[in-house]
Structure formats: structure tokens, C-alpha cells
Design a protein around this motif. Structure first.
Motif, PDB file in Angstrom:
ATOM      1  N   GLY A  95      99.965  35.443 101.287  1.00  0.00           N
ATOM      2  CA  GLY A  95      99.049  35.062 102.352  1.00  0.00           C
ATOM      3  C   GLY A  95      99.320  35.704 103.696  1.00  0.00           C
ATOM      4  N   ARG A  96     100.192  36.689 103.747  1.00  0.00           N
ATOM      5  CA  ARG A  96     100.410  37.404 105.010  1.00  0.00           C
ATOM      6  C   ARG A  96      99.291  38.412 105.213  1.00  0.00           C
ATOM      7  NH1 ARG A  96     105.633  37.306 102.882  1.00  0.00           N
ATOM      8  NH2 ARG A  96     105.436  39.474 102.177  1.00  0.00           N
ATOM      9  N   VAL A  97      98.738  38.434 106.437  1.00  0.00           N
ATOM     10  CA  VAL A  97      97.597  39.290 106.757  1.00  0.00           C
ATOM     11  C   VAL A  97      97.998  40.297 107.828  1.00  0.00           C
ATOM     12  CG1 VAL A  97      95.212  39.360 107.595  1.00  0.00           C
ATOM     13  CG2 VAL A  97      95.987  37.415 106.228  1.00  0.00           C
ATOM     14  N   SER A  98      97.686  41.555 107.589  1.00  0.00           N
ATOM     15  CA  SER A  98      97.860  42.585 108.610  1.00  0.00           C
ATOM     16  C   SER A  98      96.574  43.385 108.705  1.00  0.00           C
ATOM     17  CB  SER A  98      99.040  43.502 108.277  1.00  0.00           C
ATOM     18  OG  SER A  98      98.874  44.104 107.006  1.00  0.00           O
ATOM     19  N   VAL A  99      96.295  43.894 109.890  1.00  0.00           N
ATOM     20  CA  VAL A  99      95.084  44.681 110.133  1.00  0.00           C
ATOM     21  C   VAL A  99      95.434  46.159 109.974  1.00  0.00           C
ATOM     22  CG1 VAL A  99      93.252  45.239 111.751  1.00  0.00           C
ATOM     23  CG2 VAL A  99      94.188  42.919 111.692  1.00  0.00           C
ATOM     24  N   ILE A 100      94.852  46.802 108.980  1.00  0.00           N
ATOM     25  CA  ILE A 100      95.059  48.240 108.817  1.00  0.00           C
ATOM     26  C   ILE A 100      94.330  48.994 109.922  1.00  0.00           C
ATOM     27  CG2 ILE A 100      94.584  50.202 107.299  1.00  0.00           C
ATOM     28  CD1 ILE A 100      94.980  48.282 104.948  1.00  0.00           C
ATOM     29  N   GLY A 101      93.105  48.526 110.252  1.00  0.00           N
ATOM     30  CA  GLY A 101      92.367  49.140 111.341  1.00  0.00           C
ATOM     31  C   GLY A 101      90.890  48.826 111.247  1.00  0.00           C
ATOM     32  N   LEU A 146      95.347  56.194 102.541  1.00  0.00           N
ATOM     33  CA  LEU A 146      96.103  55.078 103.105  1.00  0.00           C
ATOM     34  C   LEU A 146      97.574  55.472 103.158  1.00  0.00           C
ATOM     35  CD1 LEU A 146      95.924  52.115 104.089  1.00  0.00           C
ATOM     36  CD2 LEU A 146      96.381  51.424 101.725  1.00  0.00           C
ATOM     37  N   ASP A 147      98.015  55.871 104.348  1.00  0.00           N
ATOM     38  CA  ASP A 147      99.368  56.408 104.480  1.00  0.00           C
ATOM     39  C   ASP A 147     100.161  55.734 105.587  1.00  0.00           C
ATOM     40  OD1 ASP A 147      98.090  57.374 106.710  1.00  0.00           O
ATOM     41  OD2 ASP A 147      98.298  59.499 106.198  1.00  0.00           O
ATOM     42  N   GLY A 148      99.711  54.557 106.021  1.00  0.00           N
ATOM     43  CA  GLY A 148     100.411  53.847 107.081  1.00  0.00           C
ATOM     44  C   GLY A 148      99.930  54.170 108.465  1.00  0.00           C
ATOM     45  N   GLY A 149      98.975  55.075 108.595  1.00  0.00           N
ATOM     46  CA  GLY A 149      98.487  55.485 109.908  1.00  0.00           C
ATOM     47  C   GLY A 149      97.159  54.871 110.299  1.00  0.00           C
ATOM     48  N   GLY A 150      96.770  53.786 109.668  1.00  0.00           N
ATOM     49  CA  GLY A 150      95.490  53.163 109.974  1.00  0.00           C
ATOM     50  C   GLY A 150      94.363  53.810 109.181  1.00  0.00           C
ATOM     51  N   VAL A 151      93.140  53.584 109.651  1.00  0.00           N
ATOM     52  CA  VAL A 151      91.956  54.153 108.998  1.00  0.00           C
ATOM     53  C   VAL A 151      91.558  55.393 109.787  1.00  0.00           C
ATOM     54  CG1 VAL A 151      89.616  53.723 108.186  1.00  0.00           C
ATOM     55  CG2 VAL A 151      91.255  51.834 108.304  1.00  0.00           C
ATOM     56  N   ARG A 152      91.889  56.550 109.271  1.00  0.00           N
ATOM     57  CA  ARG A 152      91.597  57.796 109.981  1.00  0.00           C
ATOM     58  C   ARG A 152      91.287  58.890 108.967  1.00  0.00           C
ATOM     59  NH1 ARG A 152      96.250  60.891 109.862  1.00  0.00           N
ATOM     60  NH2 ARG A 152      98.166  59.773 109.303  1.00  0.00           N
TER      61      ARG A 152
END
Length: 377
Positions: A95-101, A146-152
């Protein structure tokens, strides 16, 4: 009489009665008129063991805004889209939530925004994630690494899908053939569903780079046509494909999806028995369903109901025919949007009470986790 033929005869009778009882327009996810409910086949389609059973739901996450789609990464975490915020989230099984972007280029409005998400079947090697969203001029499918740098470095691979205030489709999923399937809507321009030159009102099948997949019936991206608004797709263990579809005034549908078939909209809603069109596997009245997400688990299809505010279980027999639908969670959590089978065999179900048609509670919108079990033989 075969089960599927029995469904069709029952549906035809219900369709005639509905035509006599209903009038006027409507449409959208929450405004359809309601005919008498459609009976379905036998209670037990599972060969004697009985259908799978749901355990007690638990809330995994709360406080989201229209979580539209869920797709699992190989390690067990899930990617979750929020339609109206354009946020892509990562949610762990704890249930942990993080925002990728926030996804660039998304223009939410009406039923459009950030919708489908799919993870490459070769993710461990290529790290690719696929998204379906509403942009300035169209609906489109994009992919990024998806490489840890957000949505780019977001790259469009399918563009030109019609957009509108309603009926944008939006579900994407990789099938057992490792091709990407894309569900689109006819954006209230009903003629598009029968127009082979339009991507609206279709199920598309494309290669991972967006080109038409090998074996498509016309050599284009089109796999099937004649759809009003598909928002759920699933495959059983034998590779048979199913999809949910919103009706207008009378019948919502689950269709068995097969190469090159025409599912009838706008010429047919529900069962028509007309040459050249494929009848649905089963139908509901629109008040009972308005089905969005679809999953397959433990011998049953599971369809999330928006207007119906319930989770429908549809047991399947060995031939892929449907038994009598079973309603779960009726009215308990409000509008239900996505349903996905998790790696541990449970179902993840999202609510959609912030989508403009619901009544949000203090914990909405949520992700629920529901265990599924099969009776012993």
C-alpha cells in the motif's frame, strides 16, 4: 439447446420487451434507460465445482482521484493511472504510493484524460511502459522507458484515435500473443464504429512499436469493429479474448472477441441475430452494469460496474460460454472502474467516485484488494 443459443433467445425476448417499454435518448456512462433484466444460463458453469468465491475486501490505498487503470510490474508493484490529474503512480502490495510523474501532453476533460496502462511483456529487458491518453487533438498510445527518471522521452506509437467528451475507450493490454490491444470509443459519432477508415469504435491490435500486428484481417491496425465504447479486455487460460462494452438505452455487453468480427454498433445494441454482426456473450440492463474494467481469474470473468455499483462475476464453462452472472459488493463502494488480477491471485479493484457521477466518501477513491478462491473438487 446450447447455452449460447439459450442466451440469444432470452436476450432477443428481452430486447423486444425493452423496445416496447423504453423511449427517448440517453447514453454516456450514467444516463441509460433500464429495460427488464436479462436472465442468463445455468448457475454453475464450472463443471460441478461451483464458481470461484470472493473473500472480504480490504482497502489497500485511499485518497486517489479516478484511478483508471492498473498494470503490474514483474516485481509485484503496480502502475496506476489517475484520469483527471494525469499522474502515474507506483503502488506496492503493502500500500505504499509514490508518484512517478505527471504524463506530459494529457488534456483531461469529460471522460478523457490519462487512462490505460500496460507493461511490456519484455519489461525486464526493455523497461517499456505503454499509456493511452487524451491529447490536444486526439486520443493516442505512447510508450516510455521506466528508468527511475520519471515520465520522460514519451514516444507516440498510435495517434489519430478520435477524442470527445464521452466514449474515449482507453483500455490497453498485451495479449497472450504479445501484441498490444487498444480499445477505442466512437466519441458519440456513431458512424465511426462502422467506418473502417477510422480508429474510433474499434479494438486495435498493434505490434509493440505501434505498427499493424502481423495477421490482422485487413493489414491495418483494426482487429474488430462495431463497438460503442470498450473499456475492459481480458483473456482466459486458453487465450480466448473478452471485452466489456457500454450500451446506450438497453443493453451493456460482454463480447467474445474474435479476429475481424463486427459487433454491430450502431446497427445493433445487444442481441440482434443479424447476418454480418456478432452477438454478445451476455448482456445486462444498463442500470445494472455500465461495465468498465474486466479481468479473468479462477474460471470467471470479473467486470467492474460504474452505474451498477457492483462487481459482476461471470463463470465460464470449458467452451468459454457464460453462466449466470453473480453480483458482488452491490452499492458497498460506489462506482467501480478497474479490476485486475494481481500476481498473488487476488483482485485489485478501484473505485471511481470522483469521476463526476459518483458520491465520494472520505476514503475515495480507493484501491481494494479482494482474495479469490475456488471450491475444492
Amino acid at each position: 439447446m446450447g447455452l449460447r443459443r439459450a442466451h440469444r433467445l432470452l436476450a432477443a425476448a428481452a430486447l423486444m420487451l425493452a423496445a416496447a417499454c423504453s423511449s427517448g435518448g440517453g447514453g454516456g456512462e450514467g444516463s441509460a434507460r433500464t429495460p427488464p433484466p436479462l436472465p442468463s444460463g445455468s448457475q454453475d458453469a464450472s463443471g460441478g465445482r461451483g464458481p470461484a468465491r470472493l473473500g472480504e475486501p480490504r482497502q489497500l490505498v485511499g485518497g486517489l482521484r479516478v484511478p483508471w487503470a492498473v498494470a503490474f510490474l514483474p516485481g509485484g508493484d503496480a502502475l496506476v493511472t489517475e484520469r483527471d490529474t494525469a499522474r502515474l503512480l507506483r503502488v506496492t502490495p503493502q500500500g505504499r504510493v509514490s508518484v512517478i510523474g505527471r504524463v506530459p501532453g494529457v488534456e483531461p476533460g469529460g471522460e478523457g484524460g490519462l487512462m490505460g496502462v500496460a507493461v511490456s511483456p519484455s519489461f525486464a529487458r526493455d523497461r517499456l511502459v505503454y499509456l493511452y491518453f487524451t491529447a490536444a487533438d486526439d486520443n493516442r498510445v505512447v510508450r516510455f522507458r521506466l528508468d527511475g527518471g520519471g515520465v520522460r522521452d514519451v514516444r507516440p506509437i498510435v495517434t489519430g484515435i478520435p477524442k470527445g467528451g464521452n466514449h474515449n475507450g482507453g483500455r490497453i493490454a498485451f495479449g497472450p500473443d504479445r501484441m498490444l490491444y487498444v480499445a477505442t470509443g466512437e466519441v458519440y459519432r456513431t458512424r465511426l464504429a462502422q467506418d473502417r477508415d477510422s480508429l474510433g469504435g474499434k479494438i486495435l491490435r498493434v505490434a509493440p512499436d505501434g505498427r499493424p500486428a502481423p495477421g490482422n484481417p485487413s493489414g491495418t491496425r483494426l482487429w474488430t469493429l462495431g463497438h460503442r465504447n470498450v473499456q475492459g479486455m481480458a483473456w482466459d487460460e486458453r487465450g480466448r479474448m473478452y471485452a466489456t462494452e457500454f450500451g446506450q438505452d438497453r443493453f451493456d455487453e460482454i463480447n467474445r472477441i474474435e479476429r475481424g468480427r463486427n459487433y454491430g454498433w450502431p446497427e445493433v445494441e445487444g442481441v440482434g441475430g443479424r447476418d454480418g454482426f456478432t452477438d454478445p456473450l451476455l448482456t445486462w440492463s444498463t442500470a445494472e452494469a455500465s461495465p468498465s474494467g474486466l479481468a479473468y481469474a479462477d474460471g470467471s470473468l470479473w467486470a467492474a460496474g460504474l452505474r451498477g455499483r457492483r462487481l459482476w462475476q461471470v463463470p465460464l464453462d470449458a467452451d468459454g460460454d457464460a453462466g449466470r452472472p453473480i453480483a458482488h459488493l452491490q452499492g458497498r463502494y460506489g462506482r467501480l472502474r478497474a479490476v485486475v488480477r494481481a500476481p498473488d491471485g487476488s483482485l485489485w479493484v478501484t473505485t471511481s467516485n470522483h469521476d463526476g457521477r459518483g458520491d465520494p466518501g472520505p476514503d475515495d477513491d480507493r484501491i481494494l484488494v479482494i482474495p479469490v478462491s475456488r471450491p475444492a473438487s
